[in-house]
Design an enzyme around this catalytic site. Structure first.
Site, PDB file in Angstrom:
ATOM      1  CB  SER A   1     -24.565  86.466  -3.628  1.00  0.00           C
ATOM      2  OG  SER A   1     -23.595  85.532  -3.295  1.00  0.00           O
TER       3      SER A   1
ATOM      4  CG  HIS B   1     -26.333  89.612  -6.265  1.00  0.00           C
ATOM      5  ND1 HIS B   1     -27.409  89.198  -5.518  1.00  0.00           N
ATOM      6  CD2 HIS B   1     -25.641  88.478  -6.571  1.00  0.00           C
ATOM      7  CE1 HIS B   1     -27.364  87.882  -5.381  1.00  0.00           C
ATOM      8  NE2 HIS B   1     -26.314  87.425  -6.009  1.00  0.00           N
TER       9      HIS B   1
ATOM     10  CD  GLU C   1     -30.614  91.297  -4.861  1.00  0.00           C
ATOM     11  OE1 GLU C   1     -31.477  91.412  -3.985  1.00  0.00           O
ATOM     12  OE2 GLU C   1     -29.645  90.522  -4.745  1.00  0.00           O
TER      13      GLU C   1
ATOM     14  CG  ASN D   1     -29.199  85.211  -2.376  1.00  0.00           C
ATOM     15  OD1 ASN D   1     -30.051  84.627  -3.060  1.00  0.00           O
ATOM     16  ND2 ASN D   1     -27.947  85.338  -2.758  1.00  0.00           N
TER      17      ASN D   1
END
Ligand code: 3H9
Length: 697
Positions: A405, A426, A438, A476
């Site tokens: 991540s 991800h 992702e 993130n």
């Protein structure tokens, strides 16, 4: 006549065929063609008219691309009324999807027949509007209030069988729409069946519409359209048909002018555009017939579950036979959910947990899979070891993917002899539920590997977003920034609870502190410790009040206590007074005099931080287009769909206002609030994020 509607005569029946691919949307040409077709049928002495769609569907609705532009006649409500008031018998034959204006055309017809696979619905509320061509006036007359409220406010697609039992369809029959429609029309003519105009049917008795409006508004968590649609149904019950139609039009136009409509339609087109990258045009994905997953924890088991449900056989690799069995237990548990909800049969369940799933403890078991995803411990050393082993055993051309991540996918790729085959995939936990994927493209990743990533996403029914390599990728990384803005506000005087409330009122599924409790406070604690150990920039604001909560073994929901206190069996938590005390102590220690924040100020700062970081992410090419950021936040971070995404929201607020806010915050803290160069550029050039979407799609 326009080309959008074909005309033919079969005996006494005039046949109008919609030919506006791909979905026979009711654009201007189609509307005009329908009116012309009815007029021609009448003037040529036909006795009945059959309306059906060429290609994959009947009409899928009004042409959404026309929304926001000045409407041009003939308008859809008038087309429906023109059809209904024809002295000829009008029959619609439905296949594919008869949605929105499409269903409204069918309701304007006197009889409706459909193939069994047809689905009908009024999904207007899902794009921020409501039925605007008689849907709220005719449907309740046909099927009553309760069923209409359900169909209209949910926007769901109703299968032909259910639609028949509800009374929306008159008949369901196997066959080609033209053929079954012609046979039905002839049968009705032979019987001397009457014209049945729904507008002439009595309206249902009124109910307590104010209460219904309130409850629908509450359920929509800020989405207006379903509640406003209730007022349309109310008009059906309380006004004569013609006036009800006028009221419906007013309500429809009211919704049409809202930001919510813009946000929802942006989401509709963006979720389709997001996987269409210009660079992937014409690039063939590699073969994708089997998948390996390394690590059977929550994430790995979720990925395996999603793959199995999509029909991909999975090899699950774990360290020990016991761990492999435990992984299988998690996968079975996930699939049990699908079994209980009737999504899969017992036989399918047995297959997916039987022959479709291979458990292994030896890397050799992965020698023949087309794509491997590792979901092991998030540490570079561990990842490199795994990729070294994969490099040694996997067949030539196999794709080696990491579910990291935030780690550097370039570095992982460089540890193999085939960096062109390495990619980041991800997933978001639980991976068989969360829609976002992702696809992290490293410097050397081959284009057909990227295309295969998107192909996997499509098969798993994910919203796949291309991301470049950086700490946290798109989602993130942006989360880390807006979360910091929230932390700063807490230090300066807002409470976590006020912030969470302000943001859920704004439309987020959860506020950042409730999210932290859900994800586990140990994650943030570990990050803070790591950053302090690495040495933080002295200008960066740090806070330590949550460390004390964590030191006492409280990690949020999983331990029953964090920002909130959770009681077993109860949903949500109540504010934890210890947190408030610790915050006050830290402010005192730091010499901060707390100030009041209004809810509006909270939202403005939080969103400014989100948009500013998002603009950096786009400016640096981590996200190709603003819409990629919007879809990431919508599908992975609980951003309210009716606001379109942070950058669509920013466009609607005005980028100059946003930039001015950011600059004023920078006067207090110029380390955190550095304006994104892209934002400054767009403001200087008088352009929007949506302009960038158009230029890069
Ligand atoms: C309405 O009717 C208002 C009225 O009550 C009153 C008016 C006065 N318009 O989704 P797909 C495009 S509101 C324009 O990939 P699928 C779509 O963008 C409308 N374009 O296929 C895509 O383009 P591209 C109520 C549309 O098989 C292509 O068609 N109706 C429209 O997965 C293929 O679509 C709705 O809200 C449209 N209405 O799903 C229905 N619809 O190839 C919205 C689709 O360039 N549509 N396109 O990317 C859907 O739910 C799905 O598209 C459908 C097909 C189920 C039909």
């Amino acid at each position: 006549m326009t080309d959008a509607i074909g005309y033919e005569r079969v005996g006494d029946i005039a046949v109008l065929k919609a030919q506006n691919p791909p979905v026979n949307a009711l654009g201007l040409d189609v509307r005009q063609g329908l009116v012309d077709g009815i007029e021609r049928a009448e003037s040529e002495g036909a006795k009945a008219v059959l309306i059906y769609g060429d290609g994959r569907t009947y009409f899928a609705g009004a042409d959404i691309r026309e929304f926001g532009k000045p409407p041009q006649g003939p308008f859809l409500p008038d087309v429906c009324t023109r059809i209904e008031s024809s002295p000829l018998l009008v029959i619609s034959a439905l296949h594919g999807t008869a949605l929105g204006g499409g269903l409204e055309i069918a309701l304007g017809s006197h009889y409706r027949i459909a193939v069994p696979s047809a689905r009908i619905g009024l999904p207007e509320v899902l794009i921020g509007v409501m039925p605007g061509a008689g849907g709220t006036q005719r449907l309740p007359r046909l099927i009553g209030i309760d069923a209409s409220v359900d169909v209209i406010t949910s926007g769901r697609q109703v299968g032909a069988k259910e639609a028949l039992s509800l009374g929306i369809l008159d008949r369901v029959e196997e066959g080609e729409p033209r053929e079954i429609g012609l046979a039905y029309a002839q049968e009705l003519l032979d019987q001397g069946a009457p014209r049945r105009a729904i507008s002439e049917m009595p309206a249902p008795e009124a109910v307590d519409f104010d209460a219904l409006y309130d409850s629908v508004l509450k359920k929509g968590r800020g989405l207006l359209a379903p509640a406003v649609a209730i007022r349309g149904i109310q008009a059906c019950c309380e006004l004569p048909f013609d006036e009800g139609m006028k009221r419906e039009r007013e309500l429809f136009m009211e919704l049409m002018s809202t930001d919510q409509r813009q946000g929802m339609i942006h989401a509709f087109f963006s979720e389709r555009a997001v996987s269409k990258l210009p660079e992937l045009k014409g690039v063939e994905p590699r073969a994708l017939n089997s998948l390996g997953v390394i690590g059977g924890g929550t994430m790995g088991a979720g990925i395996a579950t999603a793959a199995l449900l999509a029909g991909l056989p999975v090899v699950m690799l774990e360290m020990t036979p016991e761990a492999a069995e435990a992984a299988k237990g998690r996968i079975s548990g996930n699939l049990q959910g699908a079994l209980k909800r009737g999504k899969i049969s017992q036989e399918k369940f047995d297959h997916l947990t039987g022959e479709a799933l291979t458990l292994a403890t030896d890397y050799d078991a992965l020698s023949d899979v087309d794509l491997v995803i590792e979901a092991v411990f998030e540490e570079m050393g561990v990842k490199k070891e795994v990729f070294g082993k994969l490099d040694a055993v996997c067949k030539k051309g196999a794709i080696l993917a990491s579910n990291t991540s935030y780690l550097d996918v370039n570095e992982i790729a460089a540890s193999t002899s085939r960096p062109e085959d390495v990619i980041g995939l991800h997933f978001f936990s639980p991976a068989h539920v969360m829609k976002l994927l992702e696809i992290v493209v490293a410097d050397k990743t081959a284009l057909d590997v990227v295309a295969t990533g998107f192909e996997l996403g499509k098969r798993l029914k994910k919203i796949s977003v291309r991301a470049g390599v950086c700490d946290g990728f798109i989602g993130n990384r942006i989360l880390a920034t807006y979360r910091k803005a929230a932390d700063h506000m807490v230090l300066d005087g807002a409470s976590p609870y006020q912030i969470d409330k302000a943001l859920t009122d704004f439309g987020f599924a959860m506020g950042p502190f409730a999210v932290a409790d859900l994800a586990g406070l140990d994650i943030g604690w570990a990050v803070r410790k790591r950053k302090r150990a690495e040495g933080m920039d002295p200008r960066e604001r740090d806070s330590s009040y949550m460390d004390k909560i964590c030191e006492a073994g409280n990690f949020g929901q999983k331990t029953g206590k964090g920002y909130y206190v959770y009681e077993a069996g109860k949903r949500g938590g109540t504010p934890n007074p210890e947190v408030t005390e610790l915050i006050e102590a830290e402010r005192a220690e730091k010499g901060i005099t707390p100030k009041e924040f209004t809810d509006e100020e909270i939202v403005t700062r939080y969103m400014a931080a989100m948009v500013n970081e998002a603009a950096k992410v786009v400016g640096e090419g981590i996200a190709r287009r603003p819409l990629d950021v919007d879809m990431t936040l919508l599908f992975g971070y609980g951003f309210p769909r009716y606001r379109g995404g942070p950058l669509k929201w920013a466009d609607m607020q005005g980028l100059d206002t946003l930039l001015a806010n950011i600059k004023s915050y920078a006067e207090e803290d110029d380390y955190f609030w550095q304006p994104a160069p892209l934002l400054e550029q767009l403001v200087a050039e008088g352009r929007t994020f949506d302009d960038l979407n158009k230029e890069n799609s």
